[in-house]
Write a protein that holds these residues in place. Structure first.
Motif: not given
Length: 366
Positions: A232-234, A257-259, A270-275
């Protein structure tokens, strides 16, 4: 004496008349009860409806379903309704019509082979990167398709029973997916992704809880199967300017942030926050789950002779630069993420592994 005889005769006449009237009342036929019969459903063939051996209605296949509403007279407490195939005259269903209640309903769903008393709506939604898939209902071919599928189907099913949907690759007997269809759930869905070898189900796109974020749903596939450790990868996220060179180190997102993406190729979200701004993009490193270790062995063809495999630190490949994660607030994206390498010769011969081609499947699952 004559008076007594007359009186006796008169009384006898009254009794006889009374008995005659009572007998007439007993012989009077019972009045029929009127009920309203509603028949609804669907059929693949023309049907006829018989009541007391007389045709009271018919339905022509392909005209929008069964819709019969009629008044019937019921004698002797109950009578019989028969439904038959108009072409073959085969009796498909026999139902007893009772004198009560007034409103009586019958559901009929006929597929040309069997009558069912219920139907559910099943939505097929998915995508095959390659190959043709066959969709079977209880082992019988329902339809076949390539590429994108967005197809609603009405599945006939008796109440209290189940049916089975299975998916296989055309020309093969191995079943890729089996799903049980329940009679109690009116609307059901099958969402899938097929990469040409493996099929993943339960694929769906949910909008982010926070509308300022973007929902990312993805699966991971390696292009280096001989060097990949099959773990499994992050994905560890970085931000970087769009104008920065591919080999420029990114800025690691803080907090980290690890997905996690499973080795079996299933999807995760996953929810990514704004840039930080409109001129930024996301990049990522690929590591063994829960570590910062490379999920690859340092050997050929991933690592060329004389080169060293190094931590990526947010660098990107040329493929990712042209086709990376395009952040859109409030949206949901679905990607197949593959890895790729970048080689540099100065100041040293190094190899960096990061995101390669991103296949955007979002449009097929919206």
């Amino acid at each position: 004496m004559k008076l007594k005889i007359f009186t006796l005769f008169f009384l006898s006449a009254i009794v006889a008349l009374s008995l005659s009237c009572r007998k007439a009342e007993l012989l009077q036929p019972e009045q029929p009860k009127i009920i309203q019969l509603n028949i609804t459903g669907t059929t693949d063939v023309d049907l006829e409806y018989l009541y007391r051996d007389s045709i009271i209605a018919n339905t022509k296949a392909g005209t929008g379903g069964i819709s019969v509403k009629t008044l019937l007279a019921v004698k002797d407490q109950n009578s019989t309704l028969k439904i038959r195939n108009k072409t073959t005259a085969e009796i498909l269903l026999t139902k007893t019509i009772t004198a009560a209640p007034f409103d009586q309903n019958i559901s009929v769903f006929y597929d040309g082979t069997k009558i069912y008393n219920n139907a559910i709506s099943l939505q097929f939604k998915g995508y095959a990167l390659s190959g043709e898939l066959e969709f079977l209902l209880d082992g019988n071919l329902l339809f076949s398709a390539t590429g994108a599928v967005n197809k609603p189907y009405s599945i006939l099913i008796d109440k209290g029973t189940t049916r089975e949907i299975s998916i296989r690759k055309k020309g093969e007997t191995a079943i890729l997916l089996t799903k049980t269809i329940e009679s109690t759930i009116a609307k059901q869905n099958i969402g899938y992704f097929f990469d040409g070898t493996k099929l993943v189900d339960n694929v769906k796109l949910d909008l982010p809880v926070n509308p300022a974020n973007m929902m990312l749903t993805a699966k991971f596939e390696t292009t280096f199967p001989n060097q990949f450790k099959n773990v499994d990868v992050d994905l560890i996220f970085y931000t970087r300017l769009k104008t920065a060179s591919n080999t420029t180190v990114g800025s690691k997102v803080s907090p980290e942030i690890r997905f996690t993406l499973p080795k079996n190729g299933s999807f995760n979200s996953i929810e990514l926050p704004p840039l930080p701004g409109p001129n930024y993009i996301y990049s990522f490193d690929i590591a063994e789950k829960g570590t910062n270790n490379e999920p690859y062995t340092s050997s050929s063809p991933l690592v060329l002779a004389g080169y060293t495999l190094k931590p990526n630190e947010g660098r990107i490949t040329s493929a990712f630069a042209d086709n990376g994660i395009n952040f859109e607030a409030g949206k949901s994206k679905l990607f197949v993420i593959t890895d790729a390498r970048t080689t540099v010769t100065s100041p040293a011969k190094n190899v960096y592994v990061s995101g390669g081609k991103l296949t955007d499947l979002s449009q097929y699952f919206q």
